[in-house]
Design a protein around this motif. Structure first.
Motif, mmCIF file in Angstrom:
data_model
loop_
_atom_site.group_PDB
_atom_site.id
_atom_site.type_symbol
_atom_site.label_atom_id
_atom_site.label_comp_id
_atom_site.label_asym_id
_atom_site.label_seq_id
_atom_site.Cartn_x
_atom_site.Cartn_y
_atom_site.Cartn_z
ATOM 1 N N ASP A 70 6.997 8.392 -14.752
ATOM 2 C CA ASP A 70 6.712 8.368 -16.002
ATOM 3 C C ASP A 70 4.832 9.811 -16.026
ATOM 4 N N HIS A 71 4.749 9.847 -14.914
ATOM 5 C CA HIS A 71 3.540 10.513 -14.753
ATOM 6 C C HIS A 71 3.901 12.054 -14.258
ATOM 7 N N VAL A 72 5.450 12.662 -14.269
ATOM 8 C CA VAL A 72 5.705 13.636 -13.421
ATOM 9 C C VAL A 72 7.222 14.231 -14.387
ATOM 10 N N ALA A 73 7.532 15.216 -14.992
ATOM 11 C CA ALA A 73 8.737 15.763 -15.221
ATOM 12 C C ALA A 73 9.115 17.383 -14.498
ATOM 13 N N CYS A 74 9.981 18.339 -15.292
ATOM 14 C CA CYS A 74 10.079 19.069 -14.029
ATOM 15 C C CYS A 74 11.322 19.974 -14.992
ATOM 16 N N ALA A 75 10.494 21.427 -14.789
ATOM 17 C CA ALA A 75 12.029 22.445 -15.416
ATOM 18 C C ALA A 75 12.491 22.517 -14.614
ATOM 19 N N THR A 218 -2.890 10.154 -23.259
ATOM 20 C CA THR A 218 -2.937 9.952 -24.435
ATOM 21 C C THR A 218 -4.575 9.284 -24.595
ATOM 22 N N PRO A 219 -4.747 8.958 -26.235
ATOM 23 C CA PRO A 219 -6.323 8.979 -25.899
ATOM 24 C C PRO A 219 -6.913 7.751 -25.105
ATOM 25 N N SER A 220 -5.770 6.467 -24.982
ATOM 26 C CA SER A 220 -5.747 5.723 -24.261
ATOM 27 C C SER A 220 -5.778 5.879 -22.597
ATOM 28 N N GLY A 221 -5.591 6.878 -22.094
ATOM 29 C CA GLY A 221 -5.802 7.470 -20.532
ATOM 30 C C GLY A 221 -4.509 7.204 -19.758
ATOM 31 N N ASN A 222 -3.674 7.344 -20.263
ATOM 32 C CA ASN A 222 -1.907 7.356 -20.142
ATOM 33 C C ASN A 222 -1.816 8.315 -20.352
ATOM 34 N N VAL A 223 -0.583 8.215 -19.168
ATOM 35 C CA VAL A 223 0.353 9.940 -19.263
ATOM 36 C C VAL A 223 1.090 9.393 -19.975
ATOM 37 N N LYS A 224 1.858 10.959 -20.922
ATOM 38 C CA LYS A 224 2.599 10.693 -22.426
ATOM 39 C C LYS A 224 2.897 12.410 -21.478
ATOM 40 N N TYR A 225 5.014 12.030 -21.601
ATOM 41 C CA TYR A 225 5.750 12.973 -21.009
ATOM 42 C C TYR A 225 6.319 13.143 -22.727
ATOM 43 N N HIS A 226 6.818 14.131 -23.864
ATOM 44 C CA HIS A 226 7.207 14.471 -24.242
ATOM 45 C C HIS A 226 8.053 15.861 -24.795
ATOM 46 N N VAL A 227 8.900 15.616 -25.120
ATOM 47 C CA VAL A 227 9.750 16.388 -25.080
ATOM 48 C C VAL A 227 10.222 16.940 -27.026
ATOM 49 N N HIS A 228 10.035 17.728 -27.097
ATOM 50 C CA HIS A 228 9.896 18.313 -29.029
ATOM 51 C C HIS A 228 11.338 18.297 -29.341
ATOM 52 N N SER A 229 11.336 17.595 -30.615
ATOM 53 C CA SER A 229 12.708 17.492 -31.313
ATOM 54 C C SER A 229 13.583 18.863 -31.427
ATOM 55 N N PRO A 230 13.893 19.208 -32.418
ATOM 56 C CA PRO A 230 14.631 20.690 -33.079
ATOM 57 C C PRO A 230 14.193 21.014 -33.738
ATOM 58 N N GLU A 231 13.645 19.720 -34.839
ATOM 59 C CA GLU A 231 13.128 19.562 -35.852
ATOM 60 C C GLU A 231 11.524 19.909 -35.376
ATOM 61 N N SER A 232 11.080 19.495 -34.440
ATOM 62 C CA SER A 232 9.515 19.993 -34.520
ATOM 63 C C SER A 232 9.557 21.772 -34.148
ATOM 64 N N LEU A 233 10.926 21.394 -32.886
ATOM 65 C CA LEU A 233 10.722 23.715 -32.805
ATOM 66 C C LEU A 233 10.411 24.335 -33.556
ATOM 67 N N THR A 234 11.487 24.222 -34.845
ATOM 68 C CA THR A 234 11.634 24.562 -35.783
ATOM 69 C C THR A 234 10.428 24.806 -36.525
ATOM 70 N N LYS A 235 9.176 23.933 -36.296
ATOM 71 C CA LYS A 235 8.444 24.239 -37.405
ATOM 72 C C LYS A 235 6.903 24.888 -36.587
ATOM 73 N N LEU A 236 7.257 24.770 -35.160
ATOM 74 C CA LEU A 236 6.510 25.541 -34.145
ATOM 75 C C LEU A 236 6.633 26.717 -33.770
ATOM 76 N N LEU A 237 8.270 27.196 -34.248
ATOM 77 C CA LEU A 237 8.612 29.332 -33.777
ATOM 78 C C LEU A 237 8.288 29.321 -35.738
ATOM 79 N N VAL A 238 8.095 28.548 -36.678
ATOM 80 C CA VAL A 238 7.422 28.905 -37.744
ATOM 81 C C VAL A 238 5.922 29.128 -37.432
#
Length: 250
Positions: A70-75, A218-238
């Motif tokens: 829940d608190h660790v991810a990797c590339a 998160t605002p509640s103090g929990n660790v959040k791991y979030h992977v962007h969706s293709p739609e979200s990535l397209t918006k970020l690129l623009v």
């Protein structure tokens, strides 16, 4: 010269080098690049996807980003079959620690444990080094947000920004110039996209050619791991001027 010394992982050359480990690093150098950036409010991981077949179900599969706990991810950069074994090992270690001590495993302790496994594969005959490098992103109560990089030799280190895979030297040079210690997560995403745009093999960056993940609180103090969706990535690129918005059809 190396032909006399590269038939076993345990044979040193006269210069004190282990050629099999260097060959593993060379395999990583041919893989899609991965970049990690530490910000004051999170960690950003971005990776170039080499497999861009239209038949691949990108919404349900990941090529570069993996959640360990829940608190660790990797590339990942390198041979994915090797990476899968190490990721499963890390997940088991993290769950064993949680079961034993009833709290999340410290990030560096998890990285060190996995790197001990990787080092063992360079020390004994009949084995070969894992041809994969990792960028670990996580948070714990001891040191907050952390970013670690490890290689096939079992070495690891904490970084503010790091790159592995193809063109990693060029990426590191850009990160050295543009990284800021007080950067926010949004600024880290912008920098990561800039670096990947300048170092990736493809001529243009699209949502099908990259994966972007973030680790934050998160605002509640929990660790959040979030992977962007293709739609979200397209918006970020623009948003960051990497690509132009699609023309509306009448």
């Amino acid at each position: 010269m190396s032909r006399r010394y590269d038939s076993r992982t345990t044979i040193f050359s006269p210069e004190g080098r282990l050629y099999q480990v260097e060959y593993a690093m060379e395999a990583i150098g041919n893989a899609g690049s991965a970049i990690g950036i530490l910000s004051k409010d999170g960690v950003v991981l971005i990776g170039e996807k080499k497999v861009t077949s239209k038949l691949l179900q990108t919404s349900t599969s990941a090529e570069k980003m993996y959640k360990i706990d829940d608190h660790v991810a990797c590339a990942v950069a390198g041979i994915m079959s090797d990476a899968n074994i190490l990721i499963n090992t890390a997940r088991v270690q993290a769950q064993r620690y949680t079961f034993m001590y009833q709290e999340p495993m410290p990030v560096e302790q998890l990285v060190q444990s996995l790197c001990d496994t990787k080092q063992g594969y360079t020390q004994f005959g009949g084995l070969r080094p894992f041809g994969v490098s990792f960028l670990f992103a996580g948070w714990d109560k001891n040191f907050g947000f952390q970013l670690y990089m490890s290689d096939p030799s079992g070495n690891y280190g904490g970084w503010k920004a790091a790159a592995v895979g193809a063109n990693n030297q060029a990426a590191q040079s850009i990160l050295k110039q543009d990284y800021k210690d007080d950067a926010t997560r949004e600024e880290a995403v912008e920098l990561a996209l800039k670096v990947l745009t300048k170092t990736m093999d493809s001529t243009s960056l699209t949502s099908e050619k990259l994966e972007l993940a973030e680790v934050y609180l998160t605002p509640s103090g929990n660790v959040k791991y979030h992977v962007h969706s293709p739609e979200s990535l397209t918006k970020l690129l623009v948003k960051h001027g990497v690509t132009q918005p699609a023309a509306e059809t009448s």
